[in-house]
Design a protein around this motif. Structure first.
Motif, PDB file in Angstrom:
ATOM      1  N   ASP A 147       0.855  -1.182   0.000  1.00 26.35           N
ATOM      2  CA  ASP A 147       0.000   0.000   0.000  1.00 26.35           C
ATOM      3  C   ASP A 147       0.892   1.235   0.000  1.00 26.35           C
ATOM      4  O   ASP A 147       1.728   1.401   0.887  1.00 26.35           O
ATOM      5  CB  ASP A 147      -0.873  -0.029   1.267  1.00 26.35           C
ATOM      6  N   GLN A 149       0.287   4.125   0.767  1.00 27.63           N
ATOM      7  CA  GLN A 149       0.088   4.977   1.932  1.00 27.63           C
ATOM      8  C   GLN A 149       0.835   4.441   3.144  1.00 27.63           C
ATOM      9  O   GLN A 149       1.052   5.154   4.105  1.00 27.63           O
ATOM     10  CB  GLN A 149      -1.407   5.077   2.260  1.00 27.63           C
ATOM     11  N   ARG A 342       2.555  10.076  -5.220  1.00 28.33           N
ATOM     12  CA  ARG A 342       1.350   9.306  -4.903  1.00 28.33           C
ATOM     13  C   ARG A 342       0.141   9.876  -5.648  1.00 28.33           C
ATOM     14  O   ARG A 342      -0.683   9.131  -6.189  1.00 28.33           O
ATOM     15  CB  ARG A 342       1.107   9.309  -3.391  1.00 28.33           C
ATOM     16  N   ASN A 345       0.495   8.788  -9.282  1.00 24.95           N
ATOM     17  CA  ASN A 345       0.233   7.359  -9.476  1.00 24.95           C
ATOM     18  C   ASN A 345      -1.252   7.040  -9.394  1.00 24.95           C
ATOM     19  O   ASN A 345      -1.737   6.113 -10.048  1.00 24.95           O
ATOM     20  CB  ASN A 345       0.990   6.535  -8.437  1.00 24.95           C
ATOM     21  N   GLU A 346      -1.971   7.808  -8.580  1.00 22.41           N
ATOM     22  CA  GLU A 346      -3.411   7.589  -8.428  1.00 22.41           C
ATOM     23  C   GLU A 346      -4.225   8.403  -9.429  1.00 22.41           C
ATOM     24  O   GLU A 346      -5.449   8.453  -9.334  1.00 22.41           O
ATOM     25  CB  GLU A 346      -3.832   7.953  -6.999  1.00 22.41           C
ATOM     26  N   LYS A 347      -3.520   9.035 -10.393  1.00 24.90           N
ATOM     27  CA  LYS A 347      -4.173   9.808 -11.449  1.00 24.90           C
ATOM     28  C   LYS A 347      -5.058  10.916 -10.868  1.00 24.90           C
ATOM     29  O   LYS A 347      -6.142  11.199 -11.373  1.00 24.90           O
ATOM     30  CB  LYS A 347      -5.034   8.897 -12.343  1.00 24.90           C
ATOM     31  N   ARG A 348      -4.579  11.555  -9.812  1.00 27.16           N
ATOM     32  CA  ARG A 348      -5.354  12.625  -9.190  1.00 27.16           C
ATOM     33  C   ARG A 348      -4.693  13.982  -9.388  1.00 27.16           C
ATOM     34  O   ARG A 348      -4.893  14.912  -8.610  1.00 27.16           O
ATOM     35  CB  ARG A 348      -5.547  12.342  -7.696  1.00 27.16           C
TER      36      ARG A 348
END
Length: 486
Positions: A147, A149, A342, A345-348
């Motif tokens: 994870d 996080q 991060r 990677n999370e496309k945010r």
């Protein structure tokens, strides 16, 4: 064979080989060095392929006897997943990638550094090497993806955090009770999860309980479970958190908020390794590792009669104190880098901070610690998508320097993460999992045009000058992206 080494330096330049080793020692790495002839002899030995997982990166310098392609082929045969850094003058040191025909071999080289290397770039490259290696193992199915996080609050190179890591390494595989202390937002649960992940119980449940978030009248039932009819509303038998965590780890967060009557019952479980459900008389044996955490000063609570001294000594077998973010400001750039990665990677979205913005953040008190920093990065990515955040773009309470201050100097101890600094000359960092280049460039262009319009108070001609394009071109782009003057 490699013992505790995690970086291999191969260089025929004896002086540079020594100096590179000194730099790596200073950075906390454990290097081993070879000449090219020595390396060619060592790499073919069967023992050289033992424990290659602990080698983070190969650094190739000058070669007097072999081409770069030969050395890359040797490295490929030795360990396909090990990334390579080229050090020194690429042509003088026989390190030119242009001479390598095989694209797969070229891709093993993650960076080319001049000597002596920039501190910031060298740190970033070593970090990228670690990410490269982990990603290769994940893609090859050697390890499960962790994870992202889980480790984000443990990013940093400060002495305080290194001490925490050392203590975690000492106790992770020991079945002893750990008490994690520190302010809210410092990453206490991250430490607890990491200890569980690296213990012999990793394949069993990790069960967290926030003792301060559960009403005191329900806490006993939540921890130990209850029998049917034990109290009003107990229509079925229910297992508690101790049973859920059987064989694994029970994490009691904010143990300082636990009522005194419950503290007695927790003490009994720790002593006898057994309990009864609420309303039941059957003794249930428990096999769990207890990890607790609190932001309170338990010794002061003992003096005030709000916490049992005997329970404190049962829990405080191995204490780990998490440092506040303001005590390790040198980690702020690295944390920013990790949080931005991060997001990508999370496309945010994505964001960059300039040097003045980072300096301002380094002077903030961070009452909310890493959690507060993570929230700020997420907010900036929403407000300024793919933009550059300076002092003026930061919320007012984070502005501690002037944007135009020419005397701004970021302390050397806080420069590790400087690749996230945005300048017109800086190279953008490609996320590990790649990026939609067209979308990225479109959003970046929109953001820069809007910033130019805002800075020019809506005067298109002035905005066009800032962007160094013709006014008609700017008008066309404004129409294309549906951008308005403000």
């Amino acid at each position: 064979m490699w013992e505790e080494n995690n970086v291999i330096v191969v260089d025929d330049n004896k002086e540079r080989r020594h100096d590179t080793c000194v730099i790596l020692d200073f950075l906390g790495e454990n290097p081993v060095t070879y000449s090219c002839a020595e390396w060619s002899e060592v790499v073919v030995l069967p023992a050289s392929k033992e424990n290659t997982r602990q080698i983070k990166v190969l650094i190739f310098g000058q070669s007097n006897s072999s081409s770069l392609e030969q050395r890359l082929n040797e490295a490929q045969a030795w360990d396909k997943s090990c990334p390579i850094i080229l050090m020194g003058d690429t042509h003088v040191d026989n390190n030119s990638l242009e001479s390598v025909d095989d694209a797969d071999l070229r891709h093993k080289v993650i960076s080319q550094l001049n000597f002596p290397p920039s501190y910031n770039k060298f740190m970033d490259t070593l970090h990228r090497a670690q990410v490269y290696r982990e990603q290769y193992d994940i893609n090859a199915g050697r390890v499960q993806q962790r994870d992202v996080q889980l480790f984000r609050s443990l990013v940093g190179t400060s002495r305080e955090l290194q001490k925490v890591r050392e203590m975690m390494a000492q106790v992770a595989d020991k079945d002893v009770t750990v008490l994690i202390t520190g302010e809210s937002g410092t990453g206490k649960e991250v430490v607890a999860r990491t200890l569980h992940y690296n213990s012999g119980r990793r394949n069993m449940p990790f069960v967290p309980v926030n003792c301060g978030a559960i009403p005191r009248e329900l806490l006993e039932s939540e921890l130990f479970g209850h029998e049917k009819g034990a109290f009003t509303g107990a229509v079925t038998t229910r297992a508690g958190r101790f049973e859920m965590a059987q064989g694994g780890t029970l994490f009691l967060d904010e143990i300082g908020d636990m009522p005194l009557d419950m503290q007695v019952k927790i003490l009994r479980v720790l002593q006898e390794r057994s309990f009864e459900r609420v309303g039941g008389n059957k003794t249930i044996k428990t096999d769990v590792r207890i990890i607790t955490a609190t932001h309170r000063n338990l010794e002061e609570m003992i003096a005030d009669g709000r916490f049992r001294e005997d329970l404190y000594y049962r829990l405080n077998v191995f204490p780990i104190e998490m440092p506040a973010l303001r005590e390790r400001i040198e980690d702020i750039p690295l944390l920013l880098n990790e949080l931005i990665t991060r997001l990508e990677n999370e496309k945010r979205g994505s964001i960059r901070f300039n040097s003045a913005g980072i300096m301002s953040l380094c002077r903030h008190e961070w009452a909310g610690n890493v959690r507060e920093l993570a929230n700020l990065v997420e907010r900036m990515a929403i407000i300024h998508p793919y933009g550059v955040v300076g002092v003026q773009e930061l919320p007012k309470k984070f502005r501690h320097v002037d944007e135009g201050d020419e005397d701004l100097v970021i302390p050397e101890s806080a420069k590790e993460g400087m690749p996230i600094v945005a300048t017109t000359d800086s190279t953008a960092l490609l996320p590990v999992n790649g990026i939609d280049l067209k979308e990225y460039l479109t959003n970046l262009e929109k953001s820069l045009i809007q910033q130019a319009l805002d800075d020019s108070v809506g005067v298109v001609a002035r905005a066009a000058e800032k962007l160094q394009i013709r006014r008609t071109t700017l008008v066309e782009k404004m129409r294309k992206y549906d951008l308005q003057r403000k």
